[in-house]
Design a protein around this motif. Structure first.
Motif, PDB file in Angstrom:
ATOM      1  N   THR A 141       0.806  -1.220   0.000  1.00 53.57           N
ATOM      2  CA  THR A 141       0.000   0.000   0.000  1.00 53.57           C
ATOM      3  C   THR A 141       0.838   1.268   0.000  1.00 53.57           C
ATOM      4  OG1 THR A 141      -0.106  -0.023   2.424  1.00 53.57           O
ATOM      5  CG2 THR A 141      -1.935  -1.072   1.216  1.00 53.57           C
ATOM      6  N   ARG A 142       2.143   1.146   0.264  1.00 54.13           N
ATOM      7  CA  ARG A 142       2.976   2.346   0.401  1.00 54.13           C
ATOM      8  C   ARG A 142       4.371   2.091  -0.164  1.00 54.13           C
ATOM      9  NH1 ARG A 142       3.424   6.812   4.165  1.00 54.13           N
ATOM     10  NH2 ARG A 142       5.590   7.228   4.735  1.00 54.13           N
ATOM     11  N   LEU A 143       4.830   3.044  -0.959  1.00 58.15           N
ATOM     12  CA  LEU A 143       6.204   3.030  -1.461  1.00 58.15           C
ATOM     13  C   LEU A 143       6.936   4.224  -0.872  1.00 58.15           C
ATOM     14  CD1 LEU A 143       5.629   2.195  -5.238  1.00 58.15           C
ATOM     15  CD2 LEU A 143       6.453   0.659  -3.441  1.00 58.15           C
ATOM     16  N   GLU A 144       8.136   3.978  -0.367  1.00 54.62           N
ATOM     17  CA  GLU A 144       8.954   5.056   0.180  1.00 54.62           C
ATOM     18  C   GLU A 144      10.183   5.263  -0.689  1.00 54.62           C
ATOM     19  OE1 GLU A 144       7.715   4.724   4.866  1.00 54.62           O
ATOM     20  OE2 GLU A 144       9.717   4.022   4.273  1.00 54.62           O
ATOM     21  N   LEU A 145      10.607   6.498  -0.749  1.00 56.65           N
ATOM     22  CA  LEU A 145      11.774   6.908  -1.527  1.00 56.65           C
ATOM     23  C   LEU A 145      12.658   7.711  -0.587  1.00 56.65           C
ATOM     24  CD1 LEU A 145      11.460   8.603  -4.999  1.00 56.65           C
ATOM     25  CD2 LEU A 145      13.062   9.443  -3.302  1.00 56.65           C
ATOM     26  N   VAL A 146      13.906   7.294  -0.433  1.00 55.54           N
ATOM     27  CA  VAL A 146      14.827   7.963   0.478  1.00 55.54           C
ATOM     28  C   VAL A 146      16.006   8.496  -0.336  1.00 55.54           C
ATOM     29  CG1 VAL A 146      16.339   7.683   2.485  1.00 55.54           C
ATOM     30  CG2 VAL A 146      14.193   6.402   2.357  1.00 55.54           C
ATOM     31  N   HIS A 147      16.359   9.755  -0.118  1.00 54.42           N
ATOM     32  CA  HIS A 147      17.531  10.331  -0.777  1.00 54.42           C
ATOM     33  C   HIS A 147      18.204  11.313   0.166  1.00 54.42           C
ATOM     34  CE1 HIS A 147      15.807  14.337  -1.531  1.00 54.42           C
ATOM     35  NE2 HIS A 147      14.673  13.705  -1.766  1.00 54.42           N
ATOM     36  N   GLN A 148      19.447  11.647  -0.129  1.00 50.13           N
ATOM     37  CA  GLN A 148      20.166  12.607   0.701  1.00 50.13           C
ATOM     38  C   GLN A 148      19.512  13.974   0.565  1.00 50.13           C
ATOM     39  OE1 GLN A 148      24.350  12.310  -0.215  1.00 50.13           O
ATOM     40  NE2 GLN A 148      24.412  10.162   0.391  1.00 50.13           N
ATOM     41  N   GLY A 166       7.812  13.408   3.508  1.00 49.18           N
ATOM     42  CA  GLY A 166       7.215  13.002   4.766  1.00 49.18           C
ATOM     43  C   GLY A 166       8.028  13.365   5.985  1.00 49.18           C
ATOM     44  N   SER A 167       9.345  13.161   5.897  1.00 49.98           N
ATOM     45  CA  SER A 167      10.154  13.425   7.089  1.00 49.98           C
ATOM     46  C   SER A 167      11.628  13.544   6.731  1.00 49.98           C
ATOM     47  CB  SER A 167       9.971  12.302   8.116  1.00 49.98           C
ATOM     48  OG  SER A 167      10.421  11.066   7.584  1.00 49.98           O
ATOM     49  N   LEU A 168      12.372  14.075   7.699  1.00 50.27           N
ATOM     50  CA  LEU A 168      13.821  14.168   7.601  1.00 50.27           C
ATOM     51  C   LEU A 168      14.403  12.932   8.284  1.00 50.27           C
ATOM     52  CD1 LEU A 168      16.055  16.110   6.612  1.00 50.27           C
ATOM     53  CD2 LEU A 168      16.127  17.010   8.929  1.00 50.27           C
ATOM     54  N   LEU A 169      15.380  12.321   7.641  1.00 47.78           N
ATOM     55  CA  LEU A 169      16.021  11.123   8.177  1.00 47.78           C
ATOM     56  C   LEU A 169      17.436  11.501   8.616  1.00 47.78           C
ATOM     57  CD1 LEU A 169      15.685   7.994   8.457  1.00 47.78           C
ATOM     58  CD2 LEU A 169      16.738   7.830   6.197  1.00 47.78           C
ATOM     59  N   PRO A 170      17.786  11.344   9.888  1.00 48.25           N
ATOM     60  CA  PRO A 170      19.130  11.710  10.337  1.00 48.25           C
ATOM     61  C   PRO A 170      20.198  10.851   9.657  1.00 48.25           C
ATOM     62  CG  PRO A 170      17.676  11.286  12.205  1.00 48.25           C
ATOM     63  CD  PRO A 170      16.948  10.847  10.975  1.00 48.25           C
ATOM     64  N   ALA A 175      26.994   4.187   5.763  1.00 51.83           N
ATOM     65  CA  ALA A 175      26.129   3.883   4.622  1.00 51.83           C
ATOM     66  C   ALA A 175      25.325   5.094   4.153  1.00 51.83           C
ATOM     67  CB  ALA A 175      25.183   2.741   4.967  1.00 51.83           C
ATOM     68  N   PHE A 176      24.880   5.923   5.080  1.00 49.21           N
ATOM     69  CA  PHE A 176      24.070   7.098   4.741  1.00 49.21           C
ATOM     70  C   PHE A 176      24.699   8.298   5.440  1.00 49.21           C
ATOM     71  CE2 PHE A 176      20.038   9.415   4.090  1.00 49.21           C
ATOM     72  CZ  PHE A 176      19.731   8.981   2.804  1.00 49.21           C
ATOM     73  N   PRO A 177      25.729   8.905   4.822  1.00 48.30           N
ATOM     74  CA  PRO A 177      26.560   9.895   5.528  1.00 48.30           C
ATOM     75  C   PRO A 177      25.912  11.249   5.777  1.00 48.30           C
ATOM     76  CG  PRO A 177      27.285   9.644   3.270  1.00 48.30           C
ATOM     77  CD  PRO A 177      26.223   8.619   3.493  1.00 48.30           C
ATOM     78  N   ARG A 178      24.833  11.570   5.093  1.00 46.75           N
ATOM     79  CA  ARG A 178      24.198  12.885   5.262  1.00 46.75           C
ATOM     80  C   ARG A 178      22.734  12.698   5.663  1.00 46.75           C
ATOM     81  NH1 ARG A 178      27.027  12.586   0.718  1.00 46.75           N
ATOM     82  NH2 ARG A 178      28.813  13.948   0.420  1.00 46.75           N
ATOM     83  N   ASP A 179      22.134  13.762   6.179  1.00 50.05           N
ATOM     84  CA  ASP A 179      20.698  13.720   6.448  1.00 50.05           C
ATOM     85  C   ASP A 179      19.954  13.396   5.160  1.00 50.05           C
ATOM     86  OD1 ASP A 179      21.152  14.421   9.070  1.00 50.05           O
ATOM     87  OD2 ASP A 179      20.568  16.520   8.823  1.00 50.05           O
ATOM     88  N   GLY A 180      18.791  12.797   5.309  1.00 50.99           N
ATOM     89  CA  GLY A 180      18.025  12.398   4.134  1.00 50.99           C
ATOM     90  C   GLY A 180      16.589  12.870   4.199  1.00 50.99           C
ATOM     91  N   HIS A 181      15.928  12.742   3.070  1.00 48.40           N
ATOM     92  CA  HIS A 181      14.487  12.988   2.965  1.00 48.40           C
ATOM     93  C   HIS A 181      13.796  11.664   2.739  1.00 48.40           C
ATOM     94  CE1 HIS A 181      14.770  17.417   1.392  1.00 48.40           C
ATOM     95  NE2 HIS A 181      15.137  17.302   2.658  1.00 48.40           N
ATOM     96  N   VAL A 182      12.637  11.497   3.345  1.00 50.39           N
ATOM     97  CA  VAL A 182      11.786  10.347   3.087  1.00 50.39           C
ATOM     98  C   VAL A 182      10.528  10.872   2.401  1.00 50.39           C
ATOM     99  CG1 VAL A 182      10.485   8.438   4.082  1.00 50.39           C
ATOM    100  CG2 VAL A 182      12.650   9.147   5.134  1.00 50.39           C
ATOM    101  N   HIS A 183      10.275  10.383   1.197  1.00 54.10           N
ATOM    102  CA  HIS A 183       9.057  10.703   0.451  1.00 54.10           C
ATOM    103  C   HIS A 183       8.225   9.427   0.392  1.00 54.10           C
ATOM    104  CE1 HIS A 183      10.594  14.505  -1.465  1.00 54.10           C
ATOM    105  NE2 HIS A 183      11.748  13.933  -1.165  1.00 54.10           N
ATOM    106  N   ALA A 184       6.931   9.560   0.194  1.00 52.36           N
ATOM    107  CA  ALA A 184       6.079   8.369   0.114  1.00 52.36           C
ATOM    108  C   ALA A 184       4.973   8.553  -0.911  1.00 52.36           C
ATOM    109  CB  ALA A 184       5.472   8.065   1.478  1.00 52.36           C
ATOM    110  N   CYS A 185       4.582   7.433  -1.472  1.00 49.31           N
ATOM    111  CA  CYS A 185       3.451   7.367  -2.399  1.00 49.31           C
ATOM    112  C   CYS A 185       2.539   6.245  -1.903  1.00 49.31           C
ATOM    113  CB  CYS A 185       3.962   7.064  -3.809  1.00 49.31           C
ATOM    114  SG  CYS A 185       2.676   7.017  -5.062  1.00 49.31           S
TER     115      CYS A 185
END
Length: 196
Positions: A141-148, A166-170, A175-185
């Motif tokens: 029901t939900r797809l998430e997209l994560v990017h720096q 949707g939110s900021l990801l610390p 593996a994920f050296p910078r803060d990220g964004h989480v988007h969702a559909c």
């Protein structure tokens, strides 16, 4: 799902050829290694190929993902004719979070020579439609997209394809050296017009 028969198509636009999303093949190793030499791509993705050998290893991992049903990785190529694949222009992937089948993650990149031609949004739009159709019966029901967070191009792709912020990801080095964004559909939600 038969890895060798899946082939998704994205129609041509007035300024760009049609695209084909197909599972990666062993013979893609040289093209993958070549695309992975791009410094901008290396900045945004954590798994890159340094040479033909590491590209072949990465391709085996993608095949294993198909076999286990956890990772559906597609090479994005231009379509030259009815049965002919053109050059590699990108990559897109659906990552399932088993045993939770209601949420999955998507990702993508575009080869340096193909940037600015709408490859990523068209490929992501096609992958999104495919995922919600093929895995609806599994409860997706939900797809998430994560990017720096500083990858503004990925933010634009997400928004074009109806993925809302949707939110900021610390950051979580290495593996994920910078803060990220989480988007969702969300399946069934009204999405923007198809990307052209």
């Amino acid at each position: 799902m038969d890895h060798d028969t899946v082939r998704l198509e994205t129609p041509a636009t007035p300024s760009a050829p049609a695209l084909v999303l197909r599972p990666w093949r062993p013979e893609d190793a040289d093209d993958l290694a070549s695309a992975s030499r791009d410094e901008l791509l290396r900045r945004w993705v954590t798994s890159v190929a340094d040479d033909r050998e590491s590209a072949a290893r990465w391709l085996r991992e993608q095949r294993h993902g198909w076999e286990t049903g956890t990772r559906y990785a597609f090479a994005v190529v231009e379509r030259l004719g009815e049965a002919a694949d053109g050059p590699l222009v990108g990559h897109t992937v659906l990552k399932r979070r088993l045993p939770d089948t209601s949420v999955a993650e998507v990702g993508y990149w575009t080869a340096a020579h193909a940037r600015g031609r709408g490859v990523a949004p068209r490929a992501l739009d096609t992958l999104t439609e495919w995922a919600f159709t093929v895995f609806a019966g599994d409860g997706l029901t939900r797809l998430e997209l994560v990017h720096q967070a500083d990858n503004t191009a990925s933010c634009r792709v997400a928004e074009k394809c109806g993925y809302t912020f949707g939110s900021l990801l610390p950051a979580a080095p290495p593996a994920f050296p910078r803060d990220g964004h989480v988007h969702a559909c969300v399946r069934g939600a009204e999405r923007r017009a198809r990307v052209g």
